[in-house]
Motif scaffolding. Structure first.
Motif, short mmCIF file in Angstrom:
data_model
loop_
_atom_site.label_atom_id
_atom_site.label_comp_id
_atom_site.label_asym_id
_atom_site.label_seq_id
_atom_site.Cartn_x
_atom_site.Cartn_y
_atom_site.Cartn_z
N GLY A 249 -9.19 3.68 -13.48
CA GLY A 249 -8.74 2.37 -13.96
C GLY A 249 -7.78 1.70 -13.01
O GLY A 249 -7.90 0.50 -12.73
N ALA A 250 -6.84 2.45 -12.46
CA ALA A 250 -5.87 1.89 -11.52
C ALA A 250 -6.59 1.42 -10.25
O ALA A 250 -6.31 0.34 -9.72
CB ALA A 250 -4.80 2.92 -11.18
N ALA A 251 -7.53 2.24 -9.76
CA ALA A 251 -8.27 1.87 -8.55
C ALA A 251 -9.11 0.62 -8.78
O ALA A 251 -9.16 -0.27 -7.92
CB ALA A 251 -9.15 3.03 -8.10
N LEU A 252 -9.77 0.55 -9.92
CA LEU A 252 -10.59 -0.62 -10.23
C LEU A 252 -9.73 -1.89 -10.36
O LEU A 252 -10.14 -2.97 -9.92
CB LEU A 252 -11.38 -0.39 -11.51
N TYR A 253 -8.57 -1.75 -10.98
CA TYR A 253 -7.70 -2.92 -11.13
C TYR A 253 -7.31 -3.49 -9.77
O TYR A 253 -7.40 -4.70 -9.53
CB TYR A 253 -6.45 -2.56 -11.93
N VAL A 254 -6.88 -2.62 -8.87
CA VAL A 254 -6.44 -3.08 -7.55
C VAL A 254 -7.63 -3.63 -6.77
O VAL A 254 -7.52 -4.67 -6.10
CB VAL A 254 -5.76 -1.93 -6.78
N HIS A 255 -8.78 -2.97 -6.87
CA HIS A 255 -9.98 -3.44 -6.17
C HIS A 255 -10.33 -4.86 -6.59
O HIS A 255 -10.63 -5.72 -5.75
CB HIS A 255 -11.15 -2.50 -6.45
N HIS A 256 -10.31 -5.12 -7.91
CA HIS A 256 -10.69 -6.45 -8.39
C HIS A 256 -9.59 -7.48 -8.16
O HIS A 256 -9.88 -8.67 -8.08
CB HIS A 256 -11.07 -6.37 -9.87
N ARG A 257 -8.35 -7.02 -8.04
CA ARG A 257 -7.27 -7.97 -7.72
C ARG A 257 -7.39 -8.42 -6.27
O ARG A 257 -7.15 -9.59 -5.95
CB ARG A 257 -5.90 -7.32 -7.97
N VAL A 258 -7.77 -7.51 -5.39
CA VAL A 258 -7.91 -7.84 -3.97
C VAL A 258 -9.21 -8.58 -3.72
O VAL A 258 -9.29 -9.47 -2.86
CB VAL A 258 -7.84 -6.55 -3.13
N ASN A 259 -10.26 -8.23 -4.47
CA ASN A 259 -11.57 -8.84 -4.31
C ASN A 259 -11.93 -9.59 -5.59
O ASN A 259 -12.61 -9.05 -6.47
CB ASN A 259 -12.62 -7.77 -4.01
N ALA A 260 -11.46 -10.82 -5.68
CA ALA A 260 -11.59 -11.58 -6.93
C ALA A 260 -13.04 -11.81 -7.34
O ALA A 260 -13.33 -11.96 -8.54
CB ALA A 260 -10.88 -12.93 -6.78
N ASP A 261 -13.95 -11.84 -6.39
CA ASP A 261 -15.35 -12.11 -6.70
C ASP A 261 -16.19 -10.83 -6.85
O ASP A 261 -17.42 -10.91 -6.94
CB ASP A 261 -15.97 -12.99 -5.62
N ALA A 262 -15.55 -9.69 -6.86
CA ALA A 262 -16.30 -8.43 -6.96
C ALA A 262 -17.03 -8.37 -8.30
O ALA A 262 -16.47 -8.75 -9.35
CB ALA A 262 -15.35 -7.24 -6.85
N PRO A 263 -18.29 -7.94 -8.32
CA PRO A 263 -19.05 -7.89 -9.59
C PRO A 263 -18.50 -6.82 -10.53
O PRO A 263 -17.96 -5.80 -10.09
CB PRO A 263 -20.46 -7.54 -9.13
N ILE A 264 -18.62 -7.09 -11.82
CA ILE A 264 -18.27 -6.10 -12.84
C ILE A 264 -19.53 -5.31 -13.16
O ILE A 264 -20.47 -5.84 -13.74
CB ILE A 264 -17.71 -6.78 -14.11
#
Length: 276
Positions: A249-264
């Motif tokens: 969860g922590a890794a996903l949060y940071v990944h999506h914060r850095v990459n705003a357009d990353a797909p869910i």
């Protein structure tokens, strides 16, 4: 030299790994450490593995994490927004774990046994006596919190055990009503109170999709109860909802914060990690 207790007191609070623990050298100029709050990591584990970009309600619930047992979030457009956080007195997780300890199982480990015992009892007989040991909710809000008192920890050969004094009083109810009926009452209270939190927030926010994480959602009967209301168009429980899921969860949060357009994306399977 002194006693073992003296030696324990002397080293308490000091943490340093022994030589056989692998070191990973980090360059302070290139490596950034980001701290992710406990329930935010839970929420990210649920939202960012849901596979849906549609607006959804995200609920995180456990015993306690960073001084919070329960939180309501909105997931939308790749972002998580905190809508409501609840105080420690709202911990349905601690309530259920205190019943688990009173039944003779580990607080934080044996709750699945409490859930498994519940169908063998009659919840009606004991529910009125057991209800005062947990919080009450109404229309998505905390109607009456519960003072859980001090939390005690015990280390037994490297395994952490927890104890709250409510377990002593609940044990007297076990002797009065029997193990099965107390387990059944605890399960009934858990399902009813969580429905009183989640369903009003679904209505209030106009959401029909629900994603959840946190140790409380290891209770599959609770998850089934929420789905059986017919109020949910989709329900996603992160498959590792307890604290072991916080790392992802922590890794996903940071990944999506850095990459705003990353797909869910949805998890294609659960077989991650080392092979055996």
């Amino acid at each position: 030299n002194g006693s073992p207790l003296d030696r324990q007191a002397a080293i308490q609070g000091l943490t340093k790994p022994p030589l056989y623990v692998s070191r990973l050298p980090l360059d302070p100029g290139r490596v950034k450490v980001i701290h992710v709050e406990h329930h935010l990591a839970h929420a990210a584990s649920a939202y960012y593995t849901s596979g849906s970009t549609d607006r959804q309600l995200v609920v995180t619930a456990d015993g306690m994490g960073d001084n919070m047992p329960l939180a309501i979030w909105q997931g939308e457009n790749g972002r998580l927004t905190l809508l409501k956080e609840f105080p420690p007195s709202a911990s349905l997780g601690w309530f259920y774990s205190n019943v688990t300890e009173a039944l003779g199982w580990w607080h934080g480990d044996g709750e699945g046994s409490t859930m498994g015992l519940a169908p063998y009892g009659d919840p009606v007989r004991a529910v009125e006596a057991l209800a005062p040991f947990g919080p009450r909710f109404a229309d998505g809000e905390l109607a009456e919190g519960h003072d859980f008192g001090k939390v005690y920890a015990w280390n037994e050969t490297g395994a952490g055990h927890w104890h709250l004094e409510d377990a002593v009083r609940i044990r007297s109810l076990v002797e009065r009503f029997g193990r099965e009926d107390i387990a059944a009452a605890a399960q009934s209270i858990l399902e009813q109170e969580m429905a009183r939190v989640i369903l009003p927030w679904m209505d209030r926010t106009g959401n029909t999709r629900l994603s959840c994480a946190g140790g409380l959602f290891l209770n599959v009967k609770l998850n089934q109860r929420l789905w059986s209301t017919g109020r949910l168009a989709a329900q996603h429980i992160f498959p590792n909802p307890g604290d072991a899921g916080l790392a992802l969860g922590a890794a996903l949060y940071v990944h999506h914060r850095v990459n705003a357009d990353a797909p869910i994306q949805a998890l294609p399977h659960l077989y991650w990690g080392p092979a055996y």
